[in-house]
Design a protein around this motif. Structure first.
Motif, PDB file in Angstrom:
ATOM      1  N   LYS A 118       4.376   5.859   8.858  1.00 47.12           N
ATOM      2  CA  LYS A 118       5.156   4.887   9.626  1.00 47.12           C
ATOM      3  C   LYS A 118       6.291   4.273   8.800  1.00 47.12           C
ATOM      4  O   LYS A 118       7.174   3.630   9.350  1.00 47.12           O
ATOM      5  N   LEU A 119       6.255   4.452   7.483  1.00 47.29           N
ATOM      6  CA  LEU A 119       7.280   3.881   6.598  1.00 47.29           C
ATOM      7  C   LEU A 119       8.463   4.825   6.488  1.00 47.29           C
ATOM      8  O   LEU A 119       8.331   6.042   6.644  1.00 47.29           O
ATOM      9  N   SER A 120       9.615   4.256   6.154  1.00 52.39           N
ATOM     10  CA  SER A 120      10.779   5.100   5.857  1.00 52.39           C
ATOM     11  C   SER A 120      10.537   5.779   4.514  1.00 52.39           C
ATOM     12  O   SER A 120       9.680   5.359   3.737  1.00 52.39           O
ATOM     13  N   GLU A 121      11.296   6.820   4.227  1.00 47.96           N
ATOM     14  CA  GLU A 121      11.125   7.538   2.958  1.00 47.96           C
ATOM     15  C   GLU A 121      11.358   6.611   1.764  1.00 47.96           C
ATOM     16  O   GLU A 121      10.641   6.679   0.779  1.00 47.96           O
ATOM     17  N   THR A 122      12.344   5.737   1.847  1.00 50.70           N
ATOM     18  CA  THR A 122      12.644   4.811   0.751  1.00 50.70           C
ATOM     19  C   THR A 122      11.496   3.831   0.556  1.00 50.70           C
ATOM     20  O   THR A 122      11.056   3.592  -0.571  1.00 50.70           O
ATOM     21  N   GLN A 123      11.014   3.259   1.657  1.00 51.42           N
ATOM     22  CA  GLN A 123       9.893   2.316   1.564  1.00 51.42           C
ATOM     23  C   GLN A 123       8.643   3.001   0.991  1.00 51.42           C
ATOM     24  O   GLN A 123       7.953   2.443   0.136  1.00 51.42           O
ATOM     25  N   LYS A 124       8.379   4.210   1.477  1.00 51.88           N
ATOM     26  CA  LYS A 124       7.206   4.939   0.996  1.00 51.88           C
ATOM     27  C   LYS A 124       7.319   5.222  -0.501  1.00 51.88           C
ATOM     28  O   LYS A 124       6.366   5.006  -1.252  1.00 51.88           O
ATOM     29  N   SER A 153      12.670  -4.438   0.217  1.00 48.71           N
ATOM     30  CA  SER A 153      12.221  -3.158   0.758  1.00 48.71           C
ATOM     31  C   SER A 153      10.707  -3.004   0.593  1.00 48.71           C
ATOM     32  O   SER A 153      10.007  -2.558   1.513  1.00 48.71           O
ATOM     33  N   LYS A 160       4.642  -3.504   7.064  1.00 48.45           N
ATOM     34  CA  LYS A 160       4.511  -2.396   7.999  1.00 48.45           C
ATOM     35  C   LYS A 160       3.229  -1.603   7.725  1.00 48.45           C
ATOM     36  O   LYS A 160       2.546  -1.177   8.652  1.00 48.45           O
TER      37      LYS A 160
END
Length: 165
Positions: A118-124, A153, A160
């Protein structure tokens, strides 16, 4: 009216109103006089030991009880395995996984992967770097962003992740 009775070489005065009680007391006293005494070592709760004199019947019982306890302890020592031995003997005795722990681990991994998806690539990427032990400043330096931006971030990723976990 007192009368006299003869028991085991001892003459006992017996009163008619308390016949049984008088005879019983006389017999107990006679038995106590004839009973052999013995000394045993007694260990008290505070760790001190003392020599105690008891009658032979009680002394024999205590001695037999101690012998039985010692034999049982020896038997258990030679025929039982301790689960603490796993630390010293290795995994051949047991393993830390059970079907239940494997199932729980699989379920947790599935929930973590679902929440990470569910996270964006940057957040992950940033959240995984934080989980690996990097500080926010180190993550910002690696990502070539301001520390405040990396922190926001990561905080957004945490919220999330918790929502979907």
């Amino acid at each position: 009216m007192p009368c006299h009775a003869h028991f085991s070489g001892v003459t006992v005065g017996v009163h008619r109103s308390t016949d049984f009680l008088c005879v019983l007391v006389a017999l107990i006293r006679t038995q106590a006089e004839r009973t052999q005494r013995m000394k045993i070592q007694w260990k008290f709760a505070d760790g001190t030991t003392s020599e105690v004199e008891v009658n032979e019947e009680i002394g024999n019982y205590i001695t037999a009880s101690r012998r039985e306890e010692s034999n049982l302890a020896r038997k258990e020592r030679y025929h039982c395995y301790s689960l603490d031995a796993i630390d010293y003997e290795g995994p051949e005795y047991a393993t830390d996984t059970t079907p239940e722990t494997d199932l729980i681990r699989e379920e947790d991994a599935a929930r973590i992967n679902t929440a990470l998806d569910k996270l964006s690539e940057t957040q992950k990427r940033r959240l995984l770097m934080l989980a690996d032990g990097l500080s926010v400043n180190e993550i910002a330096r690696i990502e070539d962003v301001a520390p405040n931006a990396a922190w926001k971030s990561i905080e957004g990723a945490k919220k999330k992740f918790k929502k979907h976990f």
